[in-house]
Design a protein around this motif. Sequence first.
Motif, PDB file in Angstrom:
ATOM      1  N   TYR A 173       9.320  19.537 -28.777  1.00  0.00           N
ATOM      2  CA  TYR A 173       9.471  20.580 -27.979  1.00  0.00           C
ATOM      3  C   TYR A 173      10.903  21.364 -28.270  1.00  0.00           C
ATOM      4  O   TYR A 173      10.359  22.454 -29.071  1.00  0.00           O
ATOM      5  N   ALA A 174      11.226  20.918 -28.999  1.00  0.00           N
ATOM      6  CA  ALA A 174      12.199  21.811 -29.171  1.00  0.00           C
ATOM      7  C   ALA A 174      12.639  22.153 -30.749  1.00  0.00           C
ATOM      8  O   ALA A 174      12.031  20.724 -31.975  1.00  0.00           O
ATOM      9  N   PRO A 175      13.036  23.131 -31.267  1.00  0.00           N
ATOM     10  CA  PRO A 175      12.868  23.447 -32.562  1.00  0.00           C
ATOM     11  C   PRO A 175      13.935  22.764 -33.792  1.00  0.00           C
ATOM     12  O   PRO A 175      14.927  21.925 -33.340  1.00  0.00           O
ATOM     13  N   ALA A 176      13.151  22.287 -35.286  1.00  0.00           N
ATOM     14  CA  ALA A 176      13.634  21.985 -35.956  1.00  0.00           C
ATOM     15  C   ALA A 176      15.042  23.011 -35.937  1.00  0.00           C
ATOM     16  O   ALA A 176      14.786  23.749 -35.734  1.00  0.00           O
ATOM     17  N   TYR A 226      20.480  15.287 -29.334  1.00  0.00           N
ATOM     18  CA  TYR A 226      20.839  15.300 -27.730  1.00  0.00           C
ATOM     19  C   TYR A 226      20.750  14.345 -27.256  1.00  0.00           C
ATOM     20  O   TYR A 226      21.378  14.059 -26.196  1.00  0.00           O
ATOM     21  N   VAL A 227      20.534  12.673 -28.624  1.00  0.00           N
ATOM     22  CA  VAL A 227      20.831  11.565 -27.686  1.00  0.00           C
ATOM     23  C   VAL A 227      22.131  10.991 -27.748  1.00  0.00           C
ATOM     24  O   VAL A 227      22.807  10.936 -26.375  1.00  0.00           O
ATOM     25  N   ARG A 240      18.609  24.489 -25.338  1.00  0.00           N
ATOM     26  CA  ARG A 240      19.476  23.649 -24.412  1.00  0.00           C
ATOM     27  C   ARG A 240      18.605  22.998 -23.041  1.00  0.00           C
ATOM     28  O   ARG A 240      19.425  22.361 -22.608  1.00  0.00           O
ATOM     29  N   ILE A 241      17.082  23.172 -23.061  1.00  0.00           N
ATOM     30  CA  ILE A 241      16.618  22.800 -22.063  1.00  0.00           C
ATOM     31  C   ILE A 241      17.107  21.439 -22.363  1.00  0.00           C
ATOM     32  O   ILE A 241      16.497  20.370 -21.695  1.00  0.00           O
TER      33      ILE A 241
END
Lengths: 247, 351
Positions: free
Chosen positions: A49-52, A64-65, A207-208
């Motif tokens: 989902y998250a863009p590069a 994120y991790v 952010r999400i």
Amino acid sequence: MQHSGDVAPSSQLGQAAVSSGSRPGTWTLLASAFTFAIMLVALYATFLYAPAEAVQGNVFRIFYVHLSLAWLAYLAFVVVFVGSVGYLWRQTRGWDHLAKASAEIGVLFTTLVLVTGSIWARPVWGVWWTWDARLTTSLVLWFIYVGYLMLRGAIGDRERAARAAAVVGVLGFVDVPISFLSVFWWRTVHPPATTVAESGGLTPEMRITLLLMLVAFTALYVFLLRFKMVLEGLRDSVWDMERDRTS
Amino acid sequence: MQQRLALARALLHSPTVLLLDEPDTGLDLESISELEALLRAGPLNENTVVMATHDLELGLRWADQVAILHHGTFVFQASARDLTLETLKQAYQKVTGEAARAVTRARPPASRSTEAPVASPASRVARAGLFLTQGIAILRKDLVQELRTREAVTGTIIFALLALLVFQFAFAPNPEMAPAWGAGALWASFIFGGMLGFGRAFAGERDKGTLEGLLLAPFDRSALYLAKLAANYCLMLALAVVALPVFGAMFNLPVFQPAVLATVALGTFALAVVGTLFSAVTANVRTRELMLPTLLLPLAVPVVISASSATADALGSPGSLNSLPWLGLLAAFSGIIFAVALVLFEHIVEE
């Protein structure tokens, strides 16, 4: 010392632990399912989902991790502090279980923070390690709480181990901000050898994703904490049984 | 048999004053009469013997003077010659009965005054004075012991000097790098040397079996911490007095300037504050030689960083004020950890 007053609550806790251990309640099942589901969703978001990221590309996904783990590790050590203060104040086993369980998870998460940080630093900064304030403080934290767990292991008596560990739990927590400040000043005096590539701001999708990962790891933390505490309760009742048999 | 052995041991060095607590317990008749012979006719007759017994007849037969203690006060005293068993019994019943009534009457105000002391300024001053006296007594004991044996101070100093030597060989600093490397080497050797000394503060007491005695003594636990801290600080200062000139000569650095001296004074104090606390935490641990450094080093990171940075700054540019923020950090660290240690200390040593 307070043996007579101590036996009743801990053996009650032990029985509660046994019953919940043999037949997991609906609540436990629901919590496990939720943790599993949210972890899957967060993983999906991280990789698909998250863009590069504009500068770092796909490497950035480890962020994120890494960040979620770091926050949860700090939270875990705050909980160790709370558990330690609680134990010194109340002298009940439950607080000690909380502190010990949280310290183990905190050390695990901090280890993962250091590992993911290293993996991330290699392509982005060109080095596996840099003596940056946050990194160094994380390493110091890791050492403090590994020491905390080693001290627990080195003392045979349960109450004495709990008391000594609680002292380290409080002191370690108080020490961390000072460590951070000193390493930060030290870094300002000796500027880092490598140039740190600045990342652009986070997009809403990022952010999400970060939020999802944070919720997922918080759920995992709570889940692990609960299981560790049940385990400690069981361990305690075994301890009590052995003591009752020998005495 | 054990009681006979205990008596023999007590009599072995012919004490001038002999304290006996129920000496006839566990003895057979023959031994009792032997003991009586020893006390009444033997060499012990010359000396003072104080004996506690609940056996009125035995007490009357053996003693010259008879006294009855009740709740810690003498309530009756007489020569044994003036008493018969019957009169002693009557006296005993009378005084204990009376005293018991008197105590019951007197107890409420008495207990109130001991359990909840009124915090008048005078009593607070008195308690602070007592606290100081206790702390100084323990400190003096430690210092006298150290002055007689010089175990800790010799070991610590030699070890720290060796560490300096090893650093010199390992890094072989060229003259421009000397301030930075040297400051680091100095503090590393202070920490390693100090750790040897700190480890002894409580573990030494424990090995000699005196820790229990210290803990049984009716004083404030934080007085114990303060005394041990002061002793460790003295040890660190002794180390600094020897190591600093040697260090200055070896690395050819201007060590005798206010900023360096202030850093050493503050930094060694900060180390002693943490070291004393963890010395107590690890005193009872089997693997304490391992546990003390494992706990102490990560928590001492702020001290290592600020003390060696302050020293390097002062050595690199003498007379500058670069060291001041570091000194502030050292002071803040010592203050915070000291306050936490005072609060936590009673939990560490309670047994």
